[in-house]
Design an enzyme around this catalytic site. Structure first.
Site, PDB file in Angstrom:
ATOM      1  N   LYS A 228      -8.700   6.818   6.191  1.00 20.96           N
ATOM      2  CA  LYS A 228      -7.454   6.070   5.541  1.00 20.96           C
ATOM      3  C   LYS A 228      -8.029   4.461   4.864  1.00 20.96           C
ATOM      4  CE  LYS A 228      -4.298   7.797   9.060  1.00 20.96           C
ATOM      5  NZ  LYS A 228      -3.587   7.422  10.172  1.00 20.96           N
TER       6      LYS A 228
ATOM      7  N   THR B 143       0.851  10.555   3.650  1.00 20.43           N
ATOM      8  CA  THR B 143       0.042  11.572   3.008  1.00 20.43           C
ATOM      9  C   THR B 143      -1.158  12.115   3.597  1.00 20.43           C
ATOM     10  OG1 THR B 143      -0.953   9.743   1.714  1.00 20.43           O
ATOM     11  CG2 THR B 143       0.703  11.142   0.400  1.00 20.43           C
TER      12      THR B 143
ATOM     13  N   GLU C  90       0.222  -3.226   4.823  1.00 18.92           N
ATOM     14  CA  GLU C  90      -1.083  -2.293   4.871  1.00 18.92           C
ATOM     15  C   GLU C  90      -1.000  -1.623   6.316  1.00 18.92           C
ATOM     16  OE1 GLU C  90      -3.876  -0.968   3.963  1.00 18.92           O
ATOM     17  OE2 GLU C  90      -3.752  -1.434   1.846  1.00 18.92           O
ATOM     18  N   ASP C  91      -1.465  -0.493   6.078  1.00 18.36           N
ATOM     19  CA  ASP C  91      -1.683   0.364   7.310  1.00 18.36           C
ATOM     20  C   ASP C  91      -3.269   0.490   7.767  1.00 18.36           C
ATOM     21  OD1 ASP C  91      -2.472   2.307   5.477  1.00 18.36           O
ATOM     22  OD2 ASP C  91      -2.034   3.736   6.788  1.00 18.36           O
TER      23      ASP C  91
ATOM     24  N   SER D 110      -2.505   0.214  -4.503  1.00 13.00           N
ATOM     25  CA  SER D 110      -3.035   1.579  -3.537  1.00 13.00           C
ATOM     26  C   SER D 110      -4.342   1.819  -4.336  1.00 13.00           C
ATOM     27  CB  SER D 110      -1.828   2.643  -3.841  1.00 13.00           C
ATOM     28  OG  SER D 110      -2.675   4.118  -3.357  1.00 13.00           O
ATOM     29  N   ALA D 111      -5.165   2.473  -3.387  1.00  7.64           N
ATOM     30  CA  ALA D 111      -6.455   3.038  -3.704  1.00  7.64           C
ATOM     31  C   ALA D 111      -6.298   4.468  -4.325  1.00  7.64           C
ATOM     32  CB  ALA D 111      -7.536   3.101  -2.526  1.00  7.64           C
TER      33      ALA D 111
ATOM     34  N   LYS E 191     -10.773  -1.680  -1.453  1.00  5.31           N
ATOM     35  CA  LYS E 191     -10.255  -2.593  -0.257  1.00  5.31           C
ATOM     36  C   LYS E 191     -11.733  -2.521   0.652  1.00  5.31           C
ATOM     37  CE  LYS E 191      -5.823  -1.209  -0.856  1.00  5.31           C
ATOM     38  NZ  LYS E 191      -4.499  -0.357  -0.321  1.00  5.31           N
TER      39      LYS E 191
ATOM     40  N   ASP F 166       0.880  -1.037   0.067  1.00 11.54           N
ATOM     41  CA  ASP F 166      -0.120   0.040   0.126  1.00 11.54           C
ATOM     42  C   ASP F 166       0.866   0.997   0.120  1.00 11.54           C
ATOM     43  OD1 ASP F 166      -2.414   1.500   0.354  1.00 11.54           O
ATOM     44  OD2 ASP F 166      -1.754   1.896   2.509  1.00 11.54           O
ATOM     45  N   LEU F 167       0.458   2.529  -0.334  1.00 12.84           N
ATOM     46  CA  LEU F 167       1.138   3.576  -0.370  1.00 12.84           C
ATOM     47  C   LEU F 167       1.041   4.429   0.748  1.00 12.84           C
ATOM     48  CD1 LEU F 167       3.319   5.377  -2.067  1.00 12.84           C
ATOM     49  CD2 LEU F 167       1.170   6.287  -3.289  1.00 12.84           C
ATOM     50  N   ASP F 168      -0.093   5.010   0.757  1.00 12.54           N
ATOM     51  CA  ASP F 168      -0.485   6.113   2.047  1.00 12.54           C
ATOM     52  C   ASP F 168      -0.501   5.475   3.392  1.00 12.54           C
ATOM     53  OD1 ASP F 168      -0.943   8.260  -0.074  1.00 12.54           O
ATOM     54  OD2 ASP F 168      -2.868   7.042  -0.518  1.00 12.54           O
TER      55      ASP F 168
HETATM   56  C1  BG6 Z   1      -5.819   5.773   0.036  1.00 14.72           C
HETATM   57  C2  BG6 Z   1      -5.860   6.718   1.240  1.00 14.72           C
HETATM   58  O1  BG6 Z   1      -4.684   5.311  -0.167  1.00 14.72           O
HETATM   59  O2  BG6 Z   1      -6.212   6.471  -1.050  1.00 14.72           O
HETATM   60  C3  BG6 Z   1      -6.945   7.441   1.336  1.00 14.72           C
HETATM   61  O3  BG6 Z   1      -5.482   5.905   2.369  1.00 14.72           O
HETATM   62  C4  BG6 Z   1      -7.400   8.158   0.153  1.00 14.72           C
HETATM   63  O4  BG6 Z   1      -7.178   8.304   2.486  1.00 14.72           O
HETATM   64  C5  BG6 Z   1      -7.461   7.277  -1.105  1.00 14.72           C
HETATM   65  O5  BG6 Z   1      -8.907   8.453   0.288  1.00 14.72           O
HETATM   66  C6  BG6 Z   1      -7.759   7.779  -2.325  1.00 14.72           C
HETATM   67  O6  BG6 Z   1      -6.820   8.505  -2.731  1.00 14.72           O
HETATM   68  P1  BG6 Z   1      -6.929   9.923  -4.090  1.00 14.72           P
HETATM   69  O7  BG6 Z   1      -5.381  10.253  -4.034  1.00 14.72           O
HETATM   70  O8  BG6 Z   1      -7.282   9.022  -5.273  1.00 14.72           O
HETATM   71  O9  BG6 Z   1      -7.708  10.919  -3.694  1.00 14.72           O
HETATM   72 MG    MG Z   2      -2.862   3.255   3.392  1.00 13.86          MG
END
Ligand code: BG6
Ligand code: MG
Length: 217
Positions: free
Chosen positions: A46, A18, A170-171, A115-116, A146, A10-12
């Site tokens: 998150k 972020t 994953e966090d 990542s989402a 997810k 996962d990224l964030d």
């Molecule tokens: C996830 C974050 O990785 O990405 C969420 O944990 C965030 O907080 C989601 O809403 C979507 O991100 P983005 O950059 O597409 O708005």
């Molecule tokens: Mg995350």
């Protein structure tokens, strides 16, 4: 039992924090709409997709809007959020993340992003990490959020490995559930009280080693 051949990140919250920028941008939107948005509220976002985050925010503010208006606000928030991520520097990579990614590469373990976020490519470029990922599955490539395992299953497929050969980092609780739903091993980054379903929970990638990874076998 599958031999571990790949790691999916996962990224964030795993590679970079972020959440603080998401918080500023969501808070400004909430304030414009006339209500407060706390750090505690931000925790609920998150791992949650952009539109699902907006829906949670509107629920907190007790506001109902039509779809068109929601799309406009989500874009507005994202434009604001992007002013922050476009200024990010490689020194914002969380402790140990680059080192662990490099160790995996040296050991022949495949690496993908799961990542989402639809901003994942921008963030990886800013952090100068893009070339460490063999496959990048982000919010532009999935239709199910997810805890659906789609993002990780697509990552495993792109790396040409079986799900049972993958370890997910994953966090978010929904992310841990996605990994388990995909029949993968999972390392939680954060608190055991939230991520207790993961096979191992650590504070951050600075605590991760190749040896600990192999113990998950
Ligand atoms: C996830 C974050 O990785 O990405 C969420 O944990 C965030 O907080 C989601 O809403 C979507 O991100 P983005 O950059 O597409 O708005
Ligand atoms: Mg995350």
């Amino acid at each position: 039992m599958g031999q571990i051949k790949a790691c999916l990140f996962d990224l964030d919250g795993v590679i970079v924090d972020t959440a603080k920028y998401h918080y500023i941008a969501w808070k400004e939107l909430a304030n414009e709409l006339g209500f407060e948005f706390s750090l505690e509220d931000n925790e609920r976002l998150k791992g949650v997709s952009r539109m699902a985050s907006l829906n949670i925010l509107l629920e907190i503010g007790g506001i109902t809007l039509n779809e068109e208006e929601k799309v406009r606000l989500a874009e507005k928030k994202n434009d604001n959020y992007r002013t922050f991520i476009l200024k990010m520097q490689p020194n914002e990579i969380l402790a140990g993340a680059r080192e662990f990614l490099e160790e995996l590469k040296a050991r022949g373990i495949k690496v993908a992003l799961g990542s989402a976020s639809k901003n994942a490519m921008t963030i990886l470029e800013r952090l100068q990490l893009t070339e460490l990922f063999e496959a990048i599955i982000d919010g532009t490539k999935v239709s199910e959020a997810k805890p659906n395992p789609e993002v990780f299953l697509k990552g495993a497929a792109a790396l040409n490995v079986a799900p049972s050969e993958c370890v997910v980092f994953e966090d978010a609780e929904a992310g841990v559930e996605a990994a388990l739903a995909g029949q993968m091993k999972c390392v939680g980054i954060g608190s055991p009280s939230v991520l207790g379903k993961a096979h191992l929970v650590i504070d951050g990638l600075h605590q991760m080693t190749y040896e600990k990874l192999m113990e998950l076998n």
